[in-house]
Design a protein around this motif. Structure first.
Motif, PDB file in Angstrom:
ATOM      1  N   SER A 280      -4.942   5.989  -3.271  1.00  0.00           N
ATOM      2  CA  SER A 280      -5.444   7.361  -3.281  1.00  0.00           C
ATOM      3  C   SER A 280      -4.355   8.348  -3.706  1.00  0.00           C
ATOM      4  CB  SER A 280      -5.938   7.749  -1.881  1.00  0.00           C
ATOM      5  OG  SER A 280      -4.851   7.777  -0.968  1.00  0.00           O
ATOM      6  N   ASN A 281      -3.109   7.875  -3.751  1.00  0.00           N
ATOM      7  CA  ASN A 281      -1.948   8.711  -4.045  1.00  0.00           C
ATOM      8  C   ASN A 281      -1.793   9.867  -3.064  1.00  0.00           C
ATOM      9  OD1 ASN A 281      -0.969   7.209  -6.327  1.00  0.00           O
ATOM     10  ND2 ASN A 281      -2.789   7.949  -7.384  1.00  0.00           N
ATOM     11  N   ARG A 282      -2.317   9.690  -1.864  1.00  0.00           N
ATOM     12  CA  ARG A 282      -2.204  10.701  -0.813  1.00  0.00           C
ATOM     13  C   ARG A 282      -1.026  10.397   0.098  1.00  0.00           C
ATOM     14  NH1 ARG A 282      -7.427  13.145   1.166  1.00  0.00           N
ATOM     15  NH2 ARG A 282      -8.888  12.964  -0.564  1.00  0.00           N
ATOM     16  N   ALA A 283      -0.425  11.468   0.598  1.00  0.00           N
ATOM     17  CA  ALA A 283       0.631  11.326   1.604  1.00  0.00           C
ATOM     18  C   ALA A 283      -0.023  10.989   2.939  1.00  0.00           C
ATOM     19  CB  ALA A 283       1.432  12.615   1.719  1.00  0.00           C
ATOM     20  N   ILE A 284       0.560  10.047   3.635  1.00  0.00           N
ATOM     21  CA  ILE A 284       0.039   9.569   4.911  1.00  0.00           C
ATOM     22  C   ILE A 284       1.107   9.786   5.980  1.00  0.00           C
ATOM     23  CG2 ILE A 284      -0.794   7.525   6.162  1.00  0.00           C
ATOM     24  CD1 ILE A 284      -2.582   8.381   3.783  1.00  0.00           C
TER      25      ILE A 284
ATOM     26  N   THR B 254       3.333   7.250   0.847  1.00  0.00           N
ATOM     27  CA  THR B 254       2.330   7.644  -0.138  1.00  0.00           C
ATOM     28  C   THR B 254       1.494   6.415  -0.472  1.00  0.00           C
ATOM     29  OG1 THR B 254       3.937   9.200  -1.038  1.00  0.00           O
ATOM     30  CG2 THR B 254       1.959   8.782  -2.353  1.00  0.00           C
ATOM     31  N   HIS B 255       0.179   6.562  -0.381  1.00  0.00           N
ATOM     32  CA  HIS B 255      -0.735   5.441  -0.620  1.00  0.00           C
ATOM     33  C   HIS B 255      -0.831   5.179  -2.125  1.00  0.00           C
ATOM     34  CE1 HIS B 255      -5.114   3.840  -0.514  1.00  0.00           C
ATOM     35  NE2 HIS B 255      -4.245   2.848  -0.427  1.00  0.00           N
ATOM     36  N   GLU B 256       0.103   4.375  -2.647  1.00  0.00           N
ATOM     37  CA  GLU B 256       0.205   4.114  -4.080  1.00  0.00           C
ATOM     38  C   GLU B 256      -0.257   2.725  -4.494  1.00  0.00           C
ATOM     39  OE1 GLU B 256       4.340   4.899  -4.772  1.00  0.00           O
ATOM     40  OE2 GLU B 256       3.996   7.053  -4.970  1.00  0.00           O
ATOM     41  N   GLY B 257      -0.569   1.886  -3.511  1.00  0.00           N
ATOM     42  CA  GLY B 257      -0.995   0.530  -3.832  1.00  0.00           C
ATOM     43  C   GLY B 257      -2.258   0.181  -3.073  1.00  0.00           C
TER      44      GLY B 257
ATOM     45  N   ALA C  39       0.815  -1.216   0.000  1.00  0.00           N
ATOM     46  CA  ALA C  39       0.000   0.000   0.000  1.00  0.00           C
ATOM     47  C   ALA C  39       0.850   1.267   0.000  1.00  0.00           C
ATOM     48  CB  ALA C  39      -0.939   0.011   1.204  1.00  0.00           C
ATOM     49  N   LEU C  40       1.974   1.222   0.714  1.00  0.00           N
ATOM     50  CA  LEU C  40       2.841   2.401   0.859  1.00  0.00           C
ATOM     51  C   LEU C  40       4.270   2.015   0.459  1.00  0.00           C
ATOM     52  CD1 LEU C  40       1.479   3.335   4.383  1.00  0.00           C
ATOM     53  CD2 LEU C  40       0.940   4.543   2.271  1.00  0.00           C
ATOM     54  N   PRO C  41       4.524   1.846  -0.839  1.00  0.00           N
ATOM     55  CA  PRO C  41       5.841   1.339  -1.248  1.00  0.00           C
ATOM     56  C   PRO C  41       7.009   2.239  -0.843  1.00  0.00           C
ATOM     57  CG  PRO C  41       4.518   1.970  -3.158  1.00  0.00           C
ATOM     58  CD  PRO C  41       3.638   2.059  -1.970  1.00  0.00           C
ATOM     59  N   ASP C  42       6.745   3.521  -0.634  1.00  0.00           N
ATOM     60  CA  ASP C  42       7.801   4.420  -0.167  1.00  0.00           C
ATOM     61  C   ASP C  42       7.732   4.620   1.347  1.00  0.00           C
ATOM     62  OD1 ASP C  42       5.468   5.952  -0.037  1.00  0.00           O
ATOM     63  OD2 ASP C  42       6.425   7.780  -0.779  1.00  0.00           O
ATOM     64  N   GLY C  43       6.906   3.831   2.013  1.00  0.00           N
ATOM     65  CA  GLY C  43       6.671   3.983   3.445  1.00  0.00           C
ATOM     66  C   GLY C  43       7.915   3.776   4.282  1.00  0.00           C
TER      67      GLY C  43
END
Length: 155
Positions: free
Chosen positions: A99-103, A83-86, A56-60
């Motif tokens: 959502s492509n939103r920053a979390i 970033t919610h990219e998955g 969900a957050l590959p750059d998390g």
């Protein structure tokens, strides 16, 4: 196991997660390790939970603020960002599309270790804030009031 060693296990767990090295993440836990998501009253295998967040957050990334160790119990105060990219496996096996939103979320995670490996984790966090950041939670009443008082605000 010594207190310092248990702290090292948890630091290695977070380091491996930050690198998205799920093999290394799995190596610091028992194969039957579980996580309890307290806000959603759900339990799942810890490795599946880690994989879901990594997808969900590959750059998390997780930043450790504090670790408190007492015997085989470790309490971690952390901040997770990404970033919610998955797709994200949400409560009740609902899949939340990207959502492509920053979390950014602050959490407390309580670990139980057995024989130097993670056996259980309990996770505490503000679920409403998290869901709102994903774009599916309720906005605060204060935010709605502020928006309503602005000329040309859209609802």
């Amino acid at each position: 196991m010594a207190t310092l060693d248990n702290a090292a296990v948890i630091r290695e767990f977070y380091r491996a997660f930050n690198e998205k090295d799920l093999d290394l993440v799995g190596s610091v836990m028992h194969p039957d390790a579980i996580v309890q998501s307290i806000p959603f009253d759900e339990t799942e295998k810890l490795i599946d939970h880690c994989e879901s967040w990594a997808i969900a957050l590959p750059d998390g990334k997780v930043d450790v603020t504090n670790l408190i160790v007492q015997g085989d119990r470790v309490v971690a105060e952390i901040t997770g960002r990404g970033t919610h990219e998955g797709p994200f496996k949400g409560p009740g096996d609902v899949t939340i599309p990207p959502s492509n939103r920053a979390i950014e979320i602050r959490l407390i995670e309580v670990f139980e270790l057995r024989d130097g490996k993670i056996a259980e984790m309990r996770q505490y966090y503000d679920a409403l804030s998290f869901m709102t950041q994903l774009g599916i939670g309720a906005r605060s009443g204060l935010a709605r009031e502020a928006e309503a008082s602005m000329p040309g605000a859209q609802h």
